[in-house]
Design an enzyme around this catalytic site. Structure first.
Site, PDB file in Angstrom:
ATOM      1  N   GLY A 170      -4.794   7.779   5.468  1.00 25.99           N
ATOM      2  CA  GLY A 170      -3.944   8.759   6.143  1.00 25.99           C
ATOM      3  C   GLY A 170      -2.692   9.062   5.336  1.00 25.99           C
ATOM      4  N   ARG A 198      -6.266   1.678  18.072  1.00 30.74           N
ATOM      5  CA  ARG A 198      -6.054   0.224  17.974  1.00 30.74           C
ATOM      6  C   ARG A 198      -5.782  -0.427  19.323  1.00 30.74           C
ATOM      7  NH1 ARG A 198      -2.983   0.065  12.099  1.00 30.74           N
ATOM      8  NH2 ARG A 198      -4.938   0.109  10.949  1.00 30.74           N
ATOM      9  N   ASP A 238       2.148  -1.053  11.918  1.00 32.18           N
ATOM     10  CA  ASP A 238       0.835  -1.492  11.424  1.00 32.18           C
ATOM     11  C   ASP A 238       0.525  -2.942  11.804  1.00 32.18           C
ATOM     12  OD1 ASP A 238       0.395   0.978  10.313  1.00 32.18           O
ATOM     13  OD2 ASP A 238       1.123   0.411   8.332  1.00 32.18           O
ATOM     14  N   SER A 250       7.272   9.225  12.327  1.00 30.23           N
ATOM     15  CA  SER A 250       6.209   9.052  11.339  1.00 30.23           C
ATOM     16  C   SER A 250       6.755   9.167   9.923  1.00 30.23           C
ATOM     17  CB  SER A 250       5.117  10.107  11.543  1.00 30.23           C
ATOM     18  OG  SER A 250       4.307  10.187  10.383  1.00 30.23           O
ATOM     19  N   GLN A 307       4.923   9.178   7.350  1.00 26.79           N
ATOM     20  CA  GLN A 307       4.026  10.053   6.591  1.00 26.79           C
ATOM     21  C   GLN A 307       4.455  11.506   6.734  1.00 26.79           C
ATOM     22  OE1 GLN A 307       0.095   9.055   7.942  1.00 26.79           O
ATOM     23  NE2 GLN A 307       0.106   7.068   6.917  1.00 26.79           N
ATOM     24  N   LYS A 362       0.829  -1.209   0.000  1.00 28.45           N
ATOM     25  CA  LYS A 362       0.000   0.000   0.000  1.00 28.45           C
ATOM     26  C   LYS A 362       0.862   1.256   0.000  1.00 28.45           C
ATOM     27  CE  LYS A 362      -2.888   0.574   3.625  1.00 28.45           C
ATOM     28  NZ  LYS A 362      -2.762   1.839   4.379  1.00 28.45           N
ATOM     29  N   SER A 363       1.849   1.308   0.885  1.00 31.18           N
ATOM     30  CA  SER A 363       2.707   2.507   0.974  1.00 31.18           C
ATOM     31  C   SER A 363       3.392   2.780  -0.358  1.00 31.18           C
ATOM     32  CB  SER A 363       3.803   2.288   2.027  1.00 31.18           C
ATOM     33  OG  SER A 363       3.254   2.234   3.309  1.00 31.18           O
TER      34      SER A 363
HETATM   35  C1  S3P Z   1       2.747   4.835   6.311  1.00 27.86           C
HETATM   36  C2  S3P Z   1       3.285   5.221   7.518  1.00 27.86           C
HETATM   37  C3  S3P Z   1       2.753   4.791   8.822  1.00 27.86           C
HETATM   38  C4  S3P Z   1       1.797   3.617   8.688  1.00 27.86           C
HETATM   39  C5  S3P Z   1       0.842   3.789   7.545  1.00 27.86           C
HETATM   40  C6  S3P Z   1       1.590   3.932   6.238  1.00 27.86           C
HETATM   41  C7  S3P Z   1       3.358   5.327   5.056  1.00 27.86           C
HETATM   42  O1  S3P Z   1       2.036   5.871   9.399  1.00 27.86           O
HETATM   43  O2  S3P Z   1       1.088   3.415   9.882  1.00 27.86           O
HETATM   44  O3  S3P Z   1      -0.039   2.692   7.459  1.00 27.86           O
HETATM   45  O4  S3P Z   1       3.022   4.806   3.976  1.00 27.86           O
HETATM   46  O5  S3P Z   1       4.185   6.245   5.128  1.00 27.86           O
HETATM   47  P1  S3P Z   1       2.765   6.971  10.339  1.00 27.86           P
HETATM   48  O6  S3P Z   1       3.678   7.754   9.500  1.00 27.86           O
HETATM   49  O7  S3P Z   1       1.623   7.800  10.869  1.00 27.86           O
HETATM   50  O8  S3P Z   1       3.444   6.181  11.408  1.00 27.86           O
END
Ligand code: S3P
Length: 433
Positions: A95, A346, A315, A167, A169, A22-23
């Site tokens: 997110g 969670r 995750d 994070s 993200q 997914k990422s």
């Molecule tokens: C992700 C980063 C993680 C993860 C999310 C995917 C990404 O979140 O939990 O499912 O693709 O960069 P955080 O950056 O909030 O930890």
């Protein structure tokens, strides 16, 4: 909404190949959109989250084709070719999409508004907005949450940002804005987080350095389109890794899984609990390492999970909690307060679910203490969280009675086809409308 009725299953046997990461799928479409030239993606995850990113990219004037299953062709418009969207950009449950777009859109000459589903509209966005403002972006949240309103036309400048939370993200949002900033942009992370952005930007010809927990991007003249093969998602593999740990009587193999070391903390945690896991057939998929994961039968015992592993398995905790419920003795997870701001809280969602199945546990502010033992049947509210839903489906391998799991539609955000795939190796999930 949809629900699962999961009958107790005796065992899991055979092998699985799981869908794309997914990422990496989000990033492939997004970076392909702002590259010069055509990016061809194979193994794209056709889950709702990544489809939301694809729709948003189209709203920004980028042509995207889907010639076949898992195949995506992105006709990149270059760093400065995005067009103003006609309406709000809806990120659905994702997110990652929202936070990465915050970075990218902060640097555009036009305004944009980011919204999402009920879960996403409750999630914290200031963590990304704050460093972007430091770079000169004009970005507003509503009490820290979406809708996120971005006023275009800001001149961004590079910063060095020390992230208070680990994070990927937030790191990625800042690095994406950094592509457009004057000077270099650096992000310092308090603990290692997934580095797909850094690896993929390098693959697109951008100068990104990652050293000593600091990632630095130098604004490129342009990104060069690249072909991307997306590896299987370790976070989806996690459900089958745990399922095999608690329910396989002979070796079980999960094929073609991305094993980037910033993602595989679960393997170390399960090994500490006594699991017998082997990575075989190592290969690479572009910039990402890939392997098959073989799980051999072994008895699990409870363990104290080292906090340093938490960001490397952020995750995977719903699945780990199910493994802990099946282990002998106590498992203690701490330092995981980030779990409270995922698609659901969670810690709370898993604790309530474990309660419903008669598994003793104690909620901590930053984790969970779980006493392994017998698992009964019962009704679980997944709270619309895909990973909570799939974890409790896996628990059926040790359950003494059926488990009803409510509100499972969001499984399709990350793992379309989960139930039929799980059933093909021995689970007994009945999907109900
Ligand atoms: C992700 C980063 C993680 C993860 C999310 C995917 C990404 O979140 O939990 O499912 O693709 O960069 P955080 O950056 O909030 O930890």
């Amino acid at each position: 909404m949809g629900s699962y009725r999961v009958a107790p299953a005796e065992r899991i046997a055979g092998e699985v190949t799981i869908p794309g990461d997914k990422s990496i799928s989000h990033r492939a479409v997004m970076f392909g959109a702002i590259a010069s030239g055509t990016t061809r993606i194979q193994g794209f995850l056709e889950g709702e989250d990544c489809l939301a990113t694809m729709r948003a990219v189209r709203q920004l004037g980028v042509e995207v084709e889907r010639p076949g299953a898992g195949e995506v062709v992105v006709r990149g418009v270059g760093l400065r070719g995005l067009k103003p969207p006609a309406g709000d950009l809806d990120m659905g449950n994702a997110g990652t999409a929202m936070r990465l777009f915050m970075g990218l859109l902060s640097a555009q000459p036009f305004d944009s508004v980011l919204i999402g589903d009920e879960s996403l509209m409750r999630r914290p966005m200031e963590r990304a907005a704050k460093p972007l403002r430091e770079m000169g972006a004009r970005i507003e949240t509503v009490e820290g949450k979406p809708p996120v309103r971005i006023t275009g036309g800001s001149k961004l400048h590079g910063i060095r940002y020390a992230m208070p939370v680990a994070s990927a993200q937030v790191k990625s949002a800042v690095l994406l804005a950094g592509l457009y900033a004057a000077g270099e942009t650096s992000v310092e992370e308090p603990a290692v987080t997934r580095d797909h952005t850094e690896r993929m930007l390098q693959g697109f010809g951008c100068e990104v350095r990652a050293r000593g927990g600091v990632a630095t991007v130098k604004p490129p003249r342009e990104l060069h389109a690249a072909d991307i093969t997306v590896p299987g998602d370790f976070s989806s593999a996690a459900f089958f890794i745990v399922a095999a740990c608690i329910g396989a009587r002979e070796p079980f193999t999960i094929r073609g899984v991305g094993v980037n070391p910033t993602r595989t903390g679960l393997l170390e945690m399960l090994a500490l609990m006594g699991a017998d896991l082997r990575l075989i057939n190592h290969r690479t998929c572009g910039a990402e390492p890939v392997a098959d994961i073989e799980v051999r039968p072994a008895k699990l015992r409870g363990a104290r999970i080292p906090e340093r592993l938490v960001p490397l398995a952020i995750d995977e905790f719903p699945a780990l909690f199910v493994a802990a419920a099946c282990a002998e003795g106590e498992t203690l997870v701490t330092g995981a307060e980030e779990l409270r701001v995922k698609e659901s809280d969670r810690i709370a969602a898993m604790a309530r679910g474990l309660d419903a199945l008669g598994v003793r546990n104690e909620v901590l502010k930053d984790g969970l203490r779980i006493e392994g033992g017998r698992i009964g049947g019962g009704t679980i509210d997944s709270r619309g969280d895909h990973r909570v839903a799939m974890s409790f489906a896996v628990a059926s391998l040790r359950a003494e009675a059926p488990i009803e799991i409510l509100d499972v539609a969001n499984v399709a955000t990350s793992f379309p086809g989960f139930a039929p795939l799980a059933n093909s190796v021995g689970l007994k999930i009945e999907e109900r409308a």
